[in-house]
Design a protein around this motif. Structure first.
Motif, short mmCIF file in Angstrom:
data_model
loop_
_atom_site.label_atom_id
_atom_site.label_comp_id
_atom_site.label_asym_id
_atom_site.label_seq_id
_atom_site.Cartn_x
_atom_site.Cartn_y
_atom_site.Cartn_z
N LEU A 197 -5.70 11.54 -21.60
CA LEU A 197 -6.09 10.23 -21.64
C LEU A 197 -6.96 9.53 -20.58
CD1 LEU A 197 -2.76 8.66 -22.60
CD2 LEU A 197 -4.69 8.84 -24.19
N ALA A 198 -6.68 9.97 -19.32
CA ALA A 198 -7.32 9.51 -18.13
C ALA A 198 -8.36 10.48 -17.75
CB ALA A 198 -6.15 9.13 -17.07
N GLY A 199 -8.25 11.64 -17.93
CA GLY A 199 -9.31 12.68 -17.35
C GLY A 199 -8.90 13.11 -15.96
N ARG A 200 -9.42 14.03 -15.45
CA ARG A 200 -9.37 14.36 -14.14
C ARG A 200 -9.64 13.28 -12.94
NH1 ARG A 200 -8.94 20.21 -14.89
NH2 ARG A 200 -9.46 20.63 -12.65
N GLN A 201 -10.60 12.45 -13.26
CA GLN A 201 -11.32 11.80 -12.08
C GLN A 201 -11.18 10.25 -12.32
OE1 GLN A 201 -13.59 13.32 -9.50
NE2 GLN A 201 -12.18 14.80 -9.60
N ARG A 202 -10.53 9.83 -13.42
CA ARG A 202 -10.34 8.34 -13.57
C ARG A 202 -9.56 7.74 -12.43
NH1 ARG A 202 -10.32 5.21 -18.49
NH2 ARG A 202 -11.21 7.11 -19.51
N LEU A 203 -9.88 6.52 -11.91
CA LEU A 203 -9.25 6.08 -11.11
C LEU A 203 -8.10 5.12 -11.12
CD1 LEU A 203 -12.50 5.04 -8.61
CD2 LEU A 203 -11.32 6.94 -8.73
N ALA A 204 -7.34 4.96 -10.30
CA ALA A 204 -6.38 3.85 -10.32
C ALA A 204 -6.73 2.57 -10.08
CB ALA A 204 -5.01 4.11 -9.49
N PRO A 205 -6.43 1.65 -10.80
CA PRO A 205 -6.91 0.11 -10.20
C PRO A 205 -6.91 -0.39 -8.70
CG PRO A 205 -5.33 0.13 -12.14
CD PRO A 205 -5.17 1.38 -11.39
N GLU A 206 -7.97 -0.79 -8.38
CA GLU A 206 -8.15 -1.31 -7.09
C GLU A 206 -8.35 -2.76 -7.11
OE1 GLU A 206 -11.07 0.86 -4.62
OE2 GLU A 206 -10.38 2.95 -5.32
N PHE A 207 -7.79 -3.34 -6.08
CA PHE A 207 -7.33 -4.91 -6.00
C PHE A 207 -8.44 -5.30 -4.95
CE2 PHE A 207 -3.71 -2.91 -7.65
CZ PHE A 207 -3.28 -3.73 -8.55
N ASP A 208 -8.43 -6.51 -4.83
CA ASP A 208 -9.07 -7.06 -3.87
C ASP A 208 -8.19 -7.54 -2.62
OD1 ASP A 208 -11.71 -9.05 -3.39
OD2 ASP A 208 -10.22 -10.22 -2.65
N ARG A 209 -8.91 -7.33 -1.45
CA ARG A 209 -8.19 -7.57 -0.24
C ARG A 209 -7.29 -8.75 -0.22
NH1 ARG A 209 -8.11 -5.88 5.51
NH2 ARG A 209 -6.00 -6.64 5.71
N SER A 210 -7.56 -9.62 -0.70
CA SER A 210 -6.91 -11.08 -0.78
C SER A 210 -5.52 -10.74 -1.49
CB SER A 210 -7.51 -12.20 -1.35
OG SER A 210 -7.91 -11.73 -2.69
N GLN A 211 -5.33 -9.60 -2.29
CA GLN A 211 -4.26 -9.34 -3.06
C GLN A 211 -3.14 -8.49 -2.48
OE1 GLN A 211 -7.33 -8.21 -6.45
NE2 GLN A 211 -5.66 -9.13 -7.84
N VAL A 212 -3.54 -8.14 -1.33
CA VAL A 212 -2.57 -7.39 -0.41
C VAL A 212 -1.35 -8.06 -0.35
CG1 VAL A 212 -2.20 -6.57 1.85
CG2 VAL A 212 -4.46 -6.09 0.69
N SER A 213 -0.08 -7.34 -0.70
CA SER A 213 1.20 -7.98 -0.60
C SER A 213 1.67 -8.33 0.88
CB SER A 213 2.08 -7.03 -1.05
OG SER A 213 2.23 -5.76 -0.53
N PRO A 214 2.34 -9.40 1.19
CA PRO A 214 2.63 -9.81 2.44
C PRO A 214 3.44 -8.78 3.29
CG PRO A 214 3.96 -11.08 0.70
CD PRO A 214 2.84 -10.26 0.11
#
Lengths: 227, 249
Positions: free
Chosen positions: B48-65
């Protein structure tokens, strides 16, 4: 009520898969007993629900905590559950069972229909009627279970999987983030437990020999006696 | 006759007792069914995802506390304490096994390589998640520099930490080893890696659960088979408690 072979077969395979999934799911819940909304969650103050520790008799494996084995049961039974549900949906759409017996039109959701059915249960009229088709409350219950809660278990399960997410990030977003998907997975599981309890109670109310017989061999004993 | 057989089949299915499952789970048959289900999940994910498809990346502001440390929270040796206090001047990452040019890389060398910065979500097998910004060179850069031989099928991550008296290790196949988000992180949220999160180096294997992300990294070893590594199951938790080697679910 007579049931098609496809319905009887799926019903029991699905029942067995759900029992394994639910009990192994309780072990997985015990591994981290807090639920969150959004994408992340670890701290107690982030949690919307602190879940009880489920007792050993309710978990799989029973009477011992083994997260690895619980995940094996869960992720194996998930194939049986998801592929069975997909196959059953195809069958009931093709053979007309869904449209004819389960799909509830707007008339099923009217207060008259719902109250009438409840009155029928209370007076015993529903039982005496020996009706071949489902009443409005049954249609609503089966439509929600088949259309919302069972597929919802599959979709929220997929949304929690880091290997699925690169292929379908929209699925995780649709539930509001991974921890939200985990919360919905839990809520849907307990909605299904609620259905199961009412479902089994109704089997006893309606006569377990007749209803179970119908779900195993397609005819009630009376039908058989009459030839 | 057909009716009779159906009835037996359905009654058998209906009677499938869960109590039996408790012991069943430890049998040979069950473990081979479990392994099959695991490999179906892996193959389905790869298809489904192929070999290279990326995991989602978030914005720096979404980093958990906070970013929880789990499993080993330190390396309990005087050498590690001394290195931690001095910024790991003598720490080396050994690149060995089926490679043309074995390497020994300092933290400074790793910092001088092209860096990837990614804000990703970390999912623990227990169920919790945290989001952090990770910085480090891609594993593929280092594997290419070392010249991985074609017969290598897995990359083993060697670690300094011990749990239950055993050295931690992990492994991935070449698909995840060469995935663009597979990096050797030396920073979390713009700071040097905290002790509890694996200082000075840890793996990021973004399409799998947390126990694959080996911490306190000391070595990378290219191997043809996992049979002779540890107890042969491909990782610490896999050996100790039969956790799934493929942790994409």
């Amino acid at each position: 009520m007579r049931h098609a072979l496809s319905t009887r077969l799926w019903h029991w395979i699905n029942a067995a898969a759900l029992v394994v999934l639910f009990m192994s799911g309780l072990t997985i819940s015990n591994a981290h007993r807090r639920l969150y909304w959004g994408n992340y969650g670890f701290a107690p103050e982030d949690a919307w629900l602190h879940v009880v520790r489920f007792p050993g008799w309710a978990t799989l494996p029973m009477f011992r905590y083994d997260l690895a084995e619980a995940r094996d049961w869960h992720n194996t039974a998930a194939w049986l559950f998801a592929l069975g549900l997909l196959a059953y949906w195809i069958v009931i759409l093709v053979n007309g069972h869904f449209r004819r017996d389960i799909a509830a039109g707007p008339s099923a959701y009217t207060p008259q229909a719902v109250l009438g059915t409840i009155r029928g249960y209370l007076t015993g009229e529903n039982r005496r009627a020996e009706k071949a088709d489902y009443n409005p409350l049954q249609r609503i219950a089966y439509a929600f279970v088949l259309g919302v809660f069972l597929p919802g278990m599959v979709l929220t399960g997929l949304a929690m999987s880091p290997g699925i997410e690169p292929a379908a990030p929209w699925l995780v977003e649709a539930f509001g983030g991974r921890q939200s998907a985990r919360s919905f997975h839990f809520i849907f599981a307990f909605a299904l437990l609620g259905f199961l309890i009412v479902h089994v109670a109704m089997v006893f109310v309606a006569g377990p020999v007749k209803t179970l017989g119908g779900m195993i061999v397609a005819r009630s004993p009376k039908d058989r006696a009459l030839g | 006759m057909a009716e009779f057989e159906r009835r037996h089949l359905l009654a058998g299915l209906a009677a499938l007792g869960v109590g039996a499952c408790s012991r069943l789970g430890e049998s040979e048959t069950a473990s081979s069914i479990f392994d099959t289900a695991e490999s179906w999940h892996r193959e389905a994910h790869r298809a489904l995802a192929g070999r290279q498809r990326l995991a989602p990346e978030f914005d720096r502001s979404q980093v958990s506390p906070s970013f929880r440390g789990n499993g080993s929270l330190t390396v309990d040796t005087p050498e590690y304490r001394a290195e931690l206090a001095n910024g790991f001047p003598n720490w080396r990452l050994a690149v060995t096994g089926l490679v043309d040019r074995p390497l020994s890389l300092s933290i400074e060398t790793l910092r001088a390589l092209p860096q990837r910065v990614q804000v990703t979500r970390h999912d623990c097998v227990e169920g919790w998640s945290a989001i952090g910004e990770w910085t480090g060179p891609q594993l593929s850069t280092i594997l290419d520099a070392a010249g991985v031989r074609p017969e290598a099928n897995f990359v083993v991550f060697r670690c300094a930490d011990t749990l239950y008296g055993r050295r931690y290790y992990e492994s991935v196949d070449m698909v995840d080893a060469y995935h663009p988000q597979t990096i050797i992180a030396h920073q979390l949220n713009g700071e040097n890696l905290p002790e509890k999160n694996g200082a000075p180096l840890r793996m990021r294997i973004e399409r799998q659960l947390g126990y694959k992300h080996a911490k306190y990294l000391t070595g990378i070893e290219a191997v043809a088979s996992l049979d002779d590594v540890g107890e042969g199951k491909g990782g610490f938790w896999e050996d100790v408690a039969d956790y799934q080697w493929y942790a994409g679910i």
